[in-house]
Design a protein around this motif. Structure first.
Motif, PDB file in Angstrom:
ATOM      1  N   ALA A 204       0.828  -1.209   0.000  1.00  0.00           N
ATOM      2  CA  ALA A 204       0.000   0.000   0.000  1.00  0.00           C
ATOM      3  C   ALA A 204       0.863   1.260   0.000  1.00  0.00           C
ATOM      4  O   ALA A 204       0.533   2.249  -0.653  1.00  0.00           O
ATOM      5  N   ALA A 205       1.970   1.219   0.714  1.00  0.00           N
ATOM      6  CA  ALA A 205       2.865   2.381   0.767  1.00  0.00           C
ATOM      7  C   ALA A 205       3.562   2.626  -0.561  1.00  0.00           C
ATOM      8  O   ALA A 205       4.149   3.688  -0.766  1.00  0.00           O
ATOM      9  N   HIS A 206       3.481   1.627  -1.457  1.00  0.00           N
ATOM     10  CA  HIS A 206       4.138   1.762  -2.750  1.00  0.00           C
ATOM     11  C   HIS A 206       3.160   1.591  -3.908  1.00  0.00           C
ATOM     12  O   HIS A 206       3.494   1.047  -4.961  1.00  0.00           O
ATOM     13  N   GLY A 207       1.918   2.060  -3.695  1.00  0.00           N
ATOM     14  CA  GLY A 207       1.046   2.293  -4.822  1.00  0.00           C
ATOM     15  C   GLY A 207      -0.059   1.309  -5.099  1.00  0.00           C
ATOM     16  O   GLY A 207      -0.797   1.475  -6.073  1.00  0.00           O
ATOM     17  N   PHE A 208      -0.213   0.272  -4.265  1.00  0.00           N
ATOM     18  CA  PHE A 208      -1.303  -0.681  -4.456  1.00  0.00           C
ATOM     19  C   PHE A 208      -2.402  -0.457  -3.424  1.00  0.00           C
ATOM     20  O   PHE A 208      -2.129  -0.031  -2.298  1.00  0.00           O
ATOM     21  N   VAL A 209      -3.627  -0.808  -3.799  1.00  0.00           N
ATOM     22  CA  VAL A 209      -4.709  -0.963  -2.833  1.00  0.00           C
ATOM     23  C   VAL A 209      -4.770  -2.451  -2.487  1.00  0.00           C
ATOM     24  O   VAL A 209      -4.839  -3.300  -3.381  1.00  0.00           O
ATOM     25  N   VAL A 210      -4.706  -2.771  -1.210  1.00  0.00           N
ATOM     26  CA  VAL A 210      -4.676  -4.165  -0.760  1.00  0.00           C
ATOM     27  C   VAL A 210      -5.981  -4.458  -0.029  1.00  0.00           C
ATOM     28  O   VAL A 210      -6.350  -3.755   0.914  1.00  0.00           O
ATOM     29  N   ILE A 211      -6.671  -5.503  -0.474  1.00  0.00           N
ATOM     30  CA  ILE A 211      -7.949  -5.894   0.131  1.00  0.00           C
ATOM     31  C   ILE A 211      -7.794  -7.289   0.724  1.00  0.00           C
ATOM     32  O   ILE A 211      -7.444  -8.240   0.026  1.00  0.00           O
ATOM     33  N   GLN A 212      -8.051  -7.387   2.038  1.00  0.00           N
ATOM     34  CA  GLN A 212      -7.859  -8.632   2.772  1.00  0.00           C
ATOM     35  C   GLN A 212      -9.175  -9.117   3.372  1.00  0.00           C
ATOM     36  O   GLN A 212      -9.701  -8.480   4.286  1.00  0.00           O
ATOM     37  N   PRO A 213      -9.700 -10.229   2.891  1.00  0.00           N
ATOM     38  CA  PRO A 213     -10.911 -10.784   3.498  1.00  0.00           C
ATOM     39  C   PRO A 213     -10.595 -11.668   4.698  1.00  0.00           C
ATOM     40  O   PRO A 213      -9.496 -12.229   4.807  1.00  0.00           O
ATOM     41  N   THR A 214     -11.549 -11.792   5.601  1.00  0.00           N
ATOM     42  CA  THR A 214     -11.532 -12.847   6.606  1.00  0.00           C
ATOM     43  C   THR A 214     -12.341 -14.009   6.048  1.00  0.00           C
ATOM     44  O   THR A 214     -13.567 -13.927   5.948  1.00  0.00           O
ATOM     45  N   HIS A 215     -11.655 -15.070   5.630  1.00  0.00           N
ATOM     46  CA  HIS A 215     -12.341 -16.239   5.079  1.00  0.00           C
ATOM     47  C   HIS A 215     -13.059 -17.005   6.187  1.00  0.00           C
ATOM     48  O   HIS A 215     -12.729 -16.882   7.382  1.00  0.00           O
ATOM     49  N   LEU A 216     -14.023 -17.825   5.801  1.00  0.00           N
ATOM     50  CA  LEU A 216     -14.777 -18.609   6.781  1.00  0.00           C
ATOM     51  C   LEU A 216     -13.896 -19.598   7.536  1.00  0.00           C
ATOM     52  O   LEU A 216     -14.277 -20.065   8.614  1.00  0.00           O
TER      53      LEU A 216
END
Length: 319
Positions: free
Chosen positions: A76-88
């Motif tokens: 994220a600090a270097h230009g990406f959007v990071v999306i992290q799910p909580t899986h079941l």
């Protein structure tokens, strides 16, 4: 051993990071709504997206949206959007053991990622600081361990459903590149007997149609004896058994935690190494930059630097 080098200004000025959680997406038919952490640079537009799938480590909260901060924060600090799910499969949810799909919820994990892709607009609405800043056409998936299995299915790997014997194809064309970190390899006689009995979905992976560009990362000391009889080379199967374009990063001395990627100062990390984590951060960033942006030189520069370094932390091969 030294880290790979890059142009002087590449990593010296990280952008401040905005991180928001939990972002809840309604998920009809799922045991609970899908909760996410979204991390992004505070500035910039046209941002590429990484979907990050957690593993199943011993620590309670690492296998959830709260894990993998060393990777999520860096990207994220270097230009990406990071999306992290909580899986079941996360123990943080305390689901009943008879919940459909338990304990690993391998299919639901993949469906989580597709649900995120389907609801980018809802995510932007929930995090107004992101509104209009995502490039929906530049999406990558990264997964560690069991998360690597999830990512491999999205990238084109197949398996035979142990429930009905049908071939499962969950390939996601909206995902343009991927990184598999200490991911599972082939099934059959490569698995220890108890693992094959407990998790039959691991017995039939087929990487022969995994055509999406992918970087496979494996530690040469990652024996994973609780899973496989083949030792560290098992984690290289997604590279060797799939068609190109693929690259394989083999990290010297690395075990399953790859130096500590699942969290800061994590007790379950058996090979703690800030230098190794830094190499994973930078090399995966470079790979995804080039995979998503035609003509980008980051990966070529990273490979050249690693090859030229007599004290390199690992080796890279490609096909």
């Amino acid at each position: 051993m030294s880290e790979p080098t890059y142009p002087a200004d590449t990593f010296n000025s990280p952008t401040p990071v905005l991180s928001v959680s939990p972002v809840a997406l309604p998920a009809p038919g799922r045991a609970v709504d899908l909760e996410l952490r979204v991390s992004a640079p505070v500035s910039g537009s046209g941002l590429p997206v990484i979907l990050l799938s957690h593993g199943q480590g011993h620590s309670h909260n690492l296998s959830s949206l709260n894990g993998y901060a060393p990777l999520a924060n860096f990207w994220a600090a270097h230009g990406f959007v990071v999306i992290q799910p909580t899986h079941l499969s996360s123990t943080t949810l305390s689901l009943a053991p008879d919940t459909p799909g338990a304990p690993m919820h391998w299919r639901s994990r993949v469906e989580d990622m597709k649900r995120i892709l389907d609801q980018f607009d809802a995510i932007e609405d929930a995090v107004p600081q992101l509104l209009g800043r995502l490039d929906h056409s530049k999406v990558a998936v990264v997964g560690h361990s069991m998360g690597g299995h999830t990512a491999s299915l999205l990238l084109g790997a197949r398996l035979t459903d142990p429930e009905d014997g049908t071939e499962v194809n969950l390939t996601e064309p909206r995902i343009k590149a991927g990184v598999l970190l200490a991911a599972p390899g082939r099934g059959g006689d490569a698995l220890i007997e108890s693992m094959a009995e407990s998790f039959p979905f691991l017995t039939t992976p087929d990487f022969s149609q995994m055509t999406t560009p992918t970087l496979v990362v494996a530690g040469d000391k990652d024996a994973s004896a609780h899973l496989t009889v083949r030792g560290p080379e098992w984690h290289t199967d997604p590279y060797h058994l799939s068609p190109g374009p693929k690259s394989l990063l083999t990290l010297f001395g690395a075990e399953h935690g790859l130096g500590g990627i699942s969290g800061y100062d994590v007790a379950e990390t058996t090979d703690e190494s800030p230098e190794r984590v830094s190499a994973v951060q930078r090399l995966t960033w470079a790979y995804l930059r080039t995979a998503l942006y035609a003509g980008d030189s980051a990966w070529g520069s990273a490979r050249a630097a690693l090859t030229a370094d007599p004290d390199a932390l690992g080796t890279i091969e490609s096909k």
